[in-house]
Scaffold this motif. Structure first.
Motif, mmCIF file in Angstrom:
data_model
loop_
_atom_site.group_PDB
_atom_site.id
_atom_site.type_symbol
_atom_site.label_atom_id
_atom_site.label_comp_id
_atom_site.label_asym_id
_atom_site.label_seq_id
_atom_site.Cartn_x
_atom_site.Cartn_y
_atom_site.Cartn_z
ATOM 1 N N ALA A 13 0.826 -1.207 0.000
ATOM 2 C CA ALA A 13 0.000 0.000 0.000
ATOM 3 C C ALA A 13 0.864 1.262 0.000
ATOM 4 N N LEU A 14 1.917 1.264 0.786
ATOM 5 C CA LEU A 14 2.801 2.424 0.835
ATOM 6 C C LEU A 14 3.515 2.630 -0.499
ATOM 7 N N ARG A 15 3.934 1.527 -1.125
ATOM 8 C CA ARG A 15 4.612 1.623 -2.419
ATOM 9 C C ARG A 15 3.658 2.165 -3.482
ATOM 10 N N ILE A 16 2.457 1.657 -3.504
ATOM 11 C CA ILE A 16 1.467 2.109 -4.479
ATOM 12 C C ILE A 16 1.128 3.580 -4.239
ATOM 13 N N ASN A 17 1.018 3.957 -2.979
ATOM 14 C CA ASN A 17 0.723 5.355 -2.640
ATOM 15 C C ASN A 17 1.818 6.300 -3.142
ATOM 16 N N LYS A 18 3.065 5.820 -3.153
ATOM 17 C CA LYS A 18 4.178 6.630 -3.671
ATOM 18 C C LYS A 18 4.282 6.534 -5.191
ATOM 19 N N ASN A 19 3.466 5.659 -5.772
ATOM 20 C CA ASN A 19 3.415 5.487 -7.225
ATOM 21 C C ASN A 19 4.772 5.063 -7.791
ATOM 22 N N ILE A 20 5.382 4.071 -7.160
ATOM 23 C CA ILE A 20 6.643 3.534 -7.677
ATOM 24 C C ILE A 20 6.504 2.034 -7.918
ATOM 25 N N LYS A 21 7.336 1.527 -8.790
ATOM 26 C CA LYS A 21 7.342 0.103 -9.114
ATOM 27 C C LYS A 21 8.117 -0.677 -8.057
ATOM 28 N N GLN A 22 7.887 -1.969 -8.019
ATOM 29 C CA GLN A 22 8.621 -2.840 -7.093
ATOM 30 C C GLN A 22 10.119 -2.739 -7.343
ATOM 31 N N TYR A 33 14.009 -6.914 -7.118
ATOM 32 C CA TYR A 33 12.594 -6.873 -7.494
ATOM 33 C C TYR A 33 11.877 -8.100 -6.938
ATOM 34 N N THR A 34 12.514 -9.257 -7.043
ATOM 35 C CA THR A 34 11.912 -10.497 -6.558
ATOM 36 C C THR A 34 11.680 -10.448 -5.056
ATOM 37 N N ALA A 35 12.622 -9.888 -4.314
ATOM 38 C CA ALA A 35 12.474 -9.786 -2.858
ATOM 39 C C ALA A 35 11.280 -8.905 -2.508
ATOM 40 N N VAL A 36 11.148 -7.768 -3.192
ATOM 41 C CA VAL A 36 10.012 -6.873 -2.932
ATOM 42 C C VAL A 36 8.709 -7.587 -3.276
ATOM 43 N N GLY A 42 3.639 -11.801 0.935
ATOM 44 C CA GLY A 42 3.674 -12.463 2.232
ATOM 45 C C GLY A 42 4.492 -13.734 2.244
ATOM 46 N N ARG A 43 5.354 -13.903 1.255
ATOM 47 C CA ARG A 43 6.168 -15.114 1.157
ATOM 48 C C ARG A 43 7.464 -15.028 1.952
ATOM 49 N N ARG A 44 7.892 -13.786 2.267
ATOM 50 C CA ARG A 44 9.135 -13.621 3.007
ATOM 51 C C ARG A 44 9.103 -12.314 3.773
ATOM 52 N N THR A 45 10.037 -12.178 4.671
ATOM 53 C CA THR A 45 10.243 -10.909 5.364
ATOM 54 C C THR A 45 11.593 -10.379 4.902
ATOM 55 N N THR A 46 12.242 -9.581 5.730
ATOM 56 C CA THR A 46 13.533 -9.041 5.328
ATOM 57 C C THR A 46 14.408 -8.846 6.554
ATOM 58 N N THR A 47 15.601 -8.375 6.339
ATOM 59 C CA THR A 47 16.527 -8.153 7.452
ATOM 60 C C THR A 47 16.123 -6.902 8.231
ATOM 61 N N LEU A 48 16.667 -6.773 9.412
ATOM 62 C CA LEU A 48 16.411 -5.576 10.218
ATOM 63 C C LEU A 48 16.888 -4.325 9.498
ATOM 64 N N GLU A 49 18.008 -4.417 8.818
ATOM 65 C CA GLU A 49 18.542 -3.270 8.093
ATOM 66 C C GLU A 49 17.601 -2.818 6.983
ATOM 67 N N LYS A 50 17.040 -3.770 6.247
ATOM 68 C CA LYS A 50 16.117 -3.428 5.163
ATOM 69 C C LYS A 50 14.779 -2.955 5.717
ATOM 70 N N LEU A 51 14.346 -3.524 6.837
ATOM 71 C CA LEU A 51 13.129 -3.070 7.497
ATOM 72 C C LEU A 51 13.274 -1.606 7.897
ATOM 73 N N ASP A 52 14.411 -1.266 8.459
ATOM 74 C CA ASP A 52 14.695 0.114 8.845
ATOM 75 C C ASP A 52 14.719 1.027 7.618
ATOM 76 N N ALA A 53 15.318 0.559 6.531
ATOM 77 C CA ALA A 53 15.373 1.348 5.293
ATOM 78 C C ALA A 53 13.969 1.575 4.724
ATOM 79 N N LEU A 54 13.127 0.564 4.773
ATOM 80 C CA LEU A 54 11.747 0.712 4.308
ATOM 81 C C LEU A 54 11.000 1.741 5.152
ATOM 82 N N ALA A 55 11.134 1.645 6.471
ATOM 83 C CA ALA A 55 10.469 2.589 7.365
ATOM 84 C C ALA A 55 10.949 4.011 7.103
#
Length: 76
Positions: A13-22, A33-36, A42-55
């Motif tokens: 939802a946040l990605r779509i709201n920013k109107n950007i591609k995966q 792209y595959t990770a996103v 809902g097939r995977r999560t990510t590292t703490l570093e990437k979670l922080d970067a997303l936030a």
């Protein structure tokens, strides 16, 4: 408790709201792209570093992404 489904929904939802591609989001935070795609499905999560970067990129709290709160700015 952490929910992959909530995490997936919020990232998408946040990605779509920013109107950007995966692929664009992946480049910004250092994921493929595959990770996103897998995160958004809902097939995977990510590292703490990437979670922080997303936030940081979406300007929301990690707690919001993880489903611990419905307020995107709590604990920001």
């Amino acid at each position: 408790m952490f929910s992959k489904e909530i995490f997936a929904e919020r990232v998408k939802a946040l990605r779509i709201n920013k109107n950007i591609k995966q692929s664009e989001l992946g480049e910004i935070v250092g994921l493929t792209y595959t990770a996103v795609s897998d995160i958004e499905r809902g097939r995977r999560t990510t590292t703490l570093e990437k979670l922080d970067a997303l936030a940081d990129y979406f300007d929301v709290s990690v707690d919001y992404l993880m489903g611990r709160t419905d307020n995107p700015k709590v604990n920001k």
